[in-house]
Design a protein around this motif. Structure first.
Motif, PDB file in Angstrom:
ATOM      1  N   LYS A 109      48.976  35.147  47.978  1.00  0.00           N
ATOM      2  CA  LYS A 109      49.113  35.193  49.171  1.00  0.00           C
ATOM      3  C   LYS A 109      50.732  35.165  49.340  1.00  0.00           C
ATOM      4  N   PRO A 110      51.387  36.134  50.328  1.00  0.00           N
ATOM      5  CA  PRO A 110      50.545  36.696  51.269  1.00  0.00           C
ATOM      6  C   PRO A 110      49.947  37.921  50.827  1.00  0.00           C
ATOM      7  N   GLY A 111      49.832  38.362  49.547  1.00  0.00           N
ATOM      8  CA  GLY A 111      49.184  39.282  48.989  1.00  0.00           C
ATOM      9  C   GLY A 111      49.481  40.791  49.434  1.00  0.00           C
ATOM     10  N   ASN A 202      48.590  47.379  42.696  1.00  0.00           N
ATOM     11  CA  ASN A 202      48.064  46.381  41.766  1.00  0.00           C
ATOM     12  C   ASN A 202      49.093  45.311  41.570  1.00  0.00           C
ATOM     13  N   ILE A 203      50.149  45.307  42.220  1.00  0.00           N
ATOM     14  CA  ILE A 203      51.018  44.318  42.335  1.00  0.00           C
ATOM     15  C   ILE A 203      51.179  43.810  43.740  1.00  0.00           C
ATOM     16  N   LEU A 204      51.086  42.374  44.016  1.00  0.00           N
ATOM     17  CA  LEU A 204      50.835  41.833  45.309  1.00  0.00           C
ATOM     18  C   LEU A 204      52.048  40.737  45.231  1.00  0.00           C
ATOM     19  N   SER A 205      52.516  40.481  46.609  1.00  0.00           N
ATOM     20  CA  SER A 205      53.219  39.397  47.036  1.00  0.00           C
ATOM     21  C   SER A 205      52.687  38.095  46.689  1.00  0.00           C
ATOM     22  N   SER A 206      53.616  37.182  46.179  1.00  0.00           N
ATOM     23  CA  SER A 206      52.919  35.888  45.989  1.00  0.00           C
ATOM     24  C   SER A 206      53.836  34.781  46.171  1.00  0.00           C
ATOM     25  N   GLU A 207      53.207  33.818  46.919  1.00  0.00           N
ATOM     26  CA  GLU A 207      54.278  32.442  46.983  1.00  0.00           C
ATOM     27  C   GLU A 207      54.636  31.856  45.840  1.00  0.00           C
ATOM     28  N   ARG A 208      53.822  32.034  44.682  1.00  0.00           N
ATOM     29  CA  ARG A 208      54.065  31.274  43.488  1.00  0.00           C
ATOM     30  C   ARG A 208      54.997  32.199  42.495  1.00  0.00           C
ATOM     31  N   ASP A 209      55.131  33.580  42.531  1.00  0.00           N
ATOM     32  CA  ASP A 209      55.942  34.007  41.861  1.00  0.00           C
ATOM     33  C   ASP A 209      56.595  35.169  42.273  1.00  0.00           C
ATOM     34  N   TRP A 211      56.283  38.557  43.112  1.00  0.00           N
ATOM     35  CA  TRP A 211      55.289  39.534  42.674  1.00  0.00           C
ATOM     36  C   TRP A 211      54.468  39.258  41.396  1.00  0.00           C
ATOM     37  N   LEU A 212      53.335  39.365  41.541  1.00  0.00           N
ATOM     38  CA  LEU A 212      52.328  39.265  40.644  1.00  0.00           C
ATOM     39  C   LEU A 212      51.292  40.304  40.302  1.00  0.00           C
ATOM     40  N   ALA A 213      50.581  40.460  39.333  1.00  0.00           N
ATOM     41  CA  ALA A 213      49.823  41.795  38.975  1.00  0.00           C
ATOM     42  C   ALA A 213      48.357  41.320  39.229  1.00  0.00           C
ATOM     43  N   VAL A 214      47.398  42.308  39.590  1.00  0.00           N
ATOM     44  CA  VAL A 214      45.998  41.883  39.447  1.00  0.00           C
ATOM     45  C   VAL A 214      45.234  43.271  38.872  1.00  0.00           C
ATOM     46  N   ASP A 215      44.000  42.825  38.707  1.00  0.00           N
ATOM     47  CA  ASP A 215      43.251  44.023  38.191  1.00  0.00           C
ATOM     48  C   ASP A 215      43.513  44.503  36.727  1.00  0.00           C
TER      49      ASP A 215
END
Length: 304
Positions: A109-111, A202-209, A211-215
């Motif tokens: 999130k916010p993704g 396949n790179i999404l915004s993240s509160e944790r870090d 930008w993070l990758a998925v899939d």
């Protein structure tokens, strides 16, 4: 009652035939079983379902997660890749059952997709930062992951399909890409586990870090291979701008500068992978993807 969109069901039937029909009949039971086992409440599936059933879910403690299951070859490579990356540059794997090819993942999130970043230089730098976090030494147990050499077998398989020819793909560009892929594979730097399809969506915004990758696909190869996906995506977007060649050259220059890779090697991998992507499209549909071939020709015209 779980929602199984008709469009998704029809797609699975087209792709997997009787196996897909059997799996679709079992899907509500699978979802109900793991909703109870993992103590989650599964919501409506995401709108862009294709090969997998993906839906948000909420745990008993209120935390939001994502559930994914399907019939594709992403299992078991994808969950094992997520375990390998262990949240570094990547969404975390929270639970996985190999017997049903189903997993629970961190919901970012916010993704928002990196595709929403209009400043392309900033977007490429964000992708580079994710790449650097992903690449770390392989553990001894990586038997489930294919290599980029395995992926490259698609060149020979297409030739076999067309009795030594190149089918709908022009022979000159096919031959060049096949040669480049072989040469690059034979001269690789130390291999690591790569995402394998690290493009903007396949790179999404993240509160944790940030930008993070998925899939992740999960493929073993040299880091320079990873730059190919970000260069060729998205073909319609690239080809719609006034000077796609200038954009592509600038991206190659930027990736080389920020990652310390040779520009010619980045360009060569991009060209070989772009043709490989066209081959996969021919395998899936039996038709030539003309936008993809146009981008291949654009790359081929660039001299580094």
């Amino acid at each position: 009652m779980f929602s199984i969109p008709e469009k998704f069901a029809n797609f699975m039937l087209t792709q997997f035939g009787e196996e897909g029909r059997t799996w679709l009949k079992r899907l509500p039971t699978i979802l109900a079983t793991y909703e109870e086992r993992w103590n989650v409440t599964i919501g409506e599936p995401v709108p862009n379902l294709s090969f997998n059933y993906v839906a948000p879910a909420v745990r008993a403690d209120g935390s939001e997660v994502m559930l994914k299951t399907g019939l594709t070859d992403e299992f078991p490579a994808q969950p094992q890749a997520l375990q390998h990356f262990d949240g570094k540059g990547m969404a975390q794997l929270l639970a996985y059952d190999e017997s049903e090819a189903i997993m629970l993942m961190e919901r970012l999130k916010p993704g928002l997709s990196l595709r929403v970043v209009e400043d392309d230089e900033r977007a490429i730098s964000a992708a580079v930062s994710v790449m650097r976090k992903l690449w770390h030494p392989l553990s001894e147990q990586h038997y489930a992951f294919p290599t980029i050499g395995d992926w490259g077998q698609a060149f020979a398989e297409l030739r076999e399909q067309y009795q030594g020819g190149t089918g709908p793909i022009p022979a000159q560009i096919f031959d060049k890409a096949e040669r480049l892929y072989q040469e690059l594979s034979a001269s690789m730097a130390e291999p690591v586990l790569l995402h394998g399809d690290l493009h903007q969506d396949n790179i999404l915004s993240s509160e944790r870090d940030t930008w993070l990758a998925v899939d992740p696909k999960g493929v073993i190869g040299e880091p320079a291979f990873e730059t190919g996906a970000i260069l060729r995506n998205f073909w319609p977007d690239i080809l719609s701008i006034s000077d796609p060649r200038a954009l592509t050259v600038r991206r190659i220059d930027q990736l080389a500068a920020e990652l310390g890779f040779d520009k010619e090697r980045i360009h060569s991998w991009a060209l070989a992978q772009a043709v490989l992507s066209v081959i996969w499209s021919v395998e899936d549909t039996g038709k030539l993807e003309y936008e993809g071939l146009y981008f291949v020709n654009l790359l081929n015209a660039i001299k580094m």
